[in-house]
Design an enzyme around this catalytic site. Structure first.
Site, PDB file in Angstrom:
ATOM      1  CG  HIS A   1      -2.118  -0.858   1.065  1.00 22.58           C
ATOM      2  ND1 HIS A   1      -3.268  -0.694   1.808  1.00 22.58           N
ATOM      3  CD2 HIS A   1      -2.370  -1.901   0.241  1.00 22.58           C
ATOM      4  CE1 HIS A   1      -4.166  -1.604   1.460  1.00 22.58           C
ATOM      5  NE2 HIS A   1      -3.633  -2.350   0.511  1.00 22.58           N
TER       6      HIS A   1
ATOM      7  N   PRO B   1      -4.290   0.661  18.489  1.00 23.81           N
ATOM      8  CG  PRO B   1      -6.170  -0.605  17.940  1.00 23.81           C
ATOM      9  CD  PRO B   1      -5.500   0.072  19.090  1.00 23.81           C
TER      10      PRO B   1
ATOM     11  CE1 TYR C   1      -1.487   4.139   9.200  1.00 25.09           C
ATOM     12  CE2 TYR C   1      -0.215   2.858   7.632  1.00 25.09           C
ATOM     13  CZ  TYR C   1      -1.348   3.030   8.386  1.00 25.09           C
ATOM     14  OH  TYR C   1      -2.339   2.083   8.354  1.00 25.09           O
TER      15      TYR C   1
ATOM     16  CE1 TYR D   1      -5.980   4.239  10.774  1.00 26.63           C
ATOM     17  CE2 TYR D   1      -5.495   4.069   8.428  1.00 26.63           C
ATOM     18  CZ  TYR D   1      -5.285   3.668   9.726  1.00 26.63           C
ATOM     19  OH  TYR D   1      -4.363   2.680   9.982  1.00 26.63           O
TER      20      TYR D   1
ATOM     21  CE  LYS E   1       3.991   3.836  13.534  1.00 25.67           C
ATOM     22  NZ  LYS E   1       3.623   3.162  12.291  1.00 25.67           N
TER      23      LYS E   1
END
Length: 391
Positions: free
Chosen positions: A72, A293, A385, A201, A297
């Site tokens: 991704h 979550p 990220y 998100y 990580k």
């Protein structure tokens, strides 16, 4: 039984450490309290940072990941029915993430360990770590109905928050930092192709939602719910209806539905134990730190810990110097606290607190607007990220 490194826990951290040590010519024994089937079916994280992907490849454990994993190159943020994509490679100089479930990482590492590595004992319950301050620490464990002792030069506790390793650090020497969030995640697996090719998100006035995936045909989805929610209290139809509401956009995007095969609720916590070393006992992964979550990580932090330990012990074997072993806790904690910060920021930006004021809600939207309009802000998110450097 005697070995150089006794590893407690056969999750991804313990298994990867055994692989790294084997590749460096250092022997180890892995003790796992559960059976193999449980470890290979335990549903956990699904996002691998760029650094984790690189480590697995270098360790010889990346073949199936590269064949079946889903690379991704970004995520989508949704708020106020708007959509904004964060382009990871464009903001970080080429870094990305991989969707590849923890269960699959464990399967790959278990197969390699049983074929090429040292002892991996399932249903071997660690009872205590003794003599951590000495040159010969020991792990007492129970296996096949007998209590046994594993004598080591070093012990690495990869046995999670409830394991015995962290409890071996004397209380007067320990400091803990913790935040418990007033909400959790209702997570579902669904036999339906993901409705988007990257993770979504979503910040919504009704609460957070996340669209993720396990494969091209299996979706993983989450809803923010109150603490103590029973997943059985949500019908499948109610879950899909709520996901529709929270993921809604002002264009023609639609959410595809399918049979829900699994439901669970995950609590949200931030936790750090300092130090991550006591004598010849080293803590790694959830034994030392937990993150909510939202930032993906947890597994990646554990990988960073065991890579740091493996490098330090290899340096000791090659040079005779304990300098990197002595710096283990400080080196790990720098990365841990950055990941804690990132996970906290993502969580507080995207979730609606039960007692949120209109002012706080406007601040959330302002933070999201900043990411959507500022390359610098988007770069900070993309760097966090895709993962901070190890060491």
């Amino acid at each position: 039984m005697r070995t150089t490194v006794g590893i407690i826990g056969a999750g991804p951290a313990g298994l990867l450490l055994a692989r790294l040590l084997r590749n460096a010519g250092i022997d180890s024994v892995v003790l796992e309290s559960r059976d193999r089937a449980y470890v290979e079916q335990r549903q956990r994280a699904g996002i691998l940072e760029q650094g984790t992907v690189d480590v697995l490849r270098a360790a010889g454990a990346g073949e199936r990941m590269d064949r079946e994993g889903l690379r991704h190159d970004g995520i989508e943020l949704r708020f106020a029915k708007r959509r904004h994509r964060v382009d990871f490679p464009g903001l970080t100089g080429g870094r990305s993430v991989m969707v590849y479930a923890q269960t699959e990482v464990c399967k790959d590492l278990i197969a390699l360990q049983l074929k090429e590595g040292g002892p991996l004992l399932f249903e071997a319950e660690a009872l205590a770590v003794e003599g951590a301050e000495s040159d010969r620490p020991r792990v007492r464990f129970r296996h096949e109905g007998r209590e046994e002792v594993l004598e080591c030069d070093y012990v690495v506790g990869c046995d999670g928050f409830w394991g015995v390793a962290r409890k071996a650090v004397p209380a007067p020497l320990s400091r803990t930092f913790e935040r418990t969030y007033p909400f959790g995640w209702l997570g579902v697996l669904a036999d339906v192709a993901p409705s988007h090719d990257e993770l979504i998100y979503a910040r919504h006035e009704r609460g957070f939602a996340l669209l993720s995936m396990r494969s091209p045909s299996v979706s993983r989805l989450y809803l923010q719910v109150p603490v103590g929610t029973d997943p059985r209290s949500w019908s499948d139809g109610e879950i899909w209806d709520e996901l529709d509401r929270r993921l809604e956009t002002d264009d023609d995007w639609t959410l595809d539905r399918g049979p829900i095969t699994q439901k669970s609720v995950t609590p949200m916590r931030s936790y750090v134990h300092e130090p991550m070393r006591h004598g010849r006992l080293f803590l790694a992964g959830d034994a030392a730190h937990i993150v909510p979550p939202t930032g993906a990580k947890g597994l990646n932090l554990a990988v960073g810990d065991v890579v740091t330990f493996a490098r330090a012990l290899t340096h000791r074997e090659e040079t005779g110097s304990d300098a990197l072993l002595d710096a283990y806790s400080a080196n790990c904690l720098r990365r841990v606290w950055q990941a804690e910060r990132f996970s906290y920021d993502m969580t507080t930006m995207l979730h609606r607190a039960p007692d949120a004021t209109p002012f706080e809600e406007r601040l959330q939207l302002a933070r999201l607007d900043r990411i959507a309009s500022s390359r610098a802000a988007a770069t900070d998110l993309a760097e966090g990220y895709t993962g901070y450097p190890v060491g």
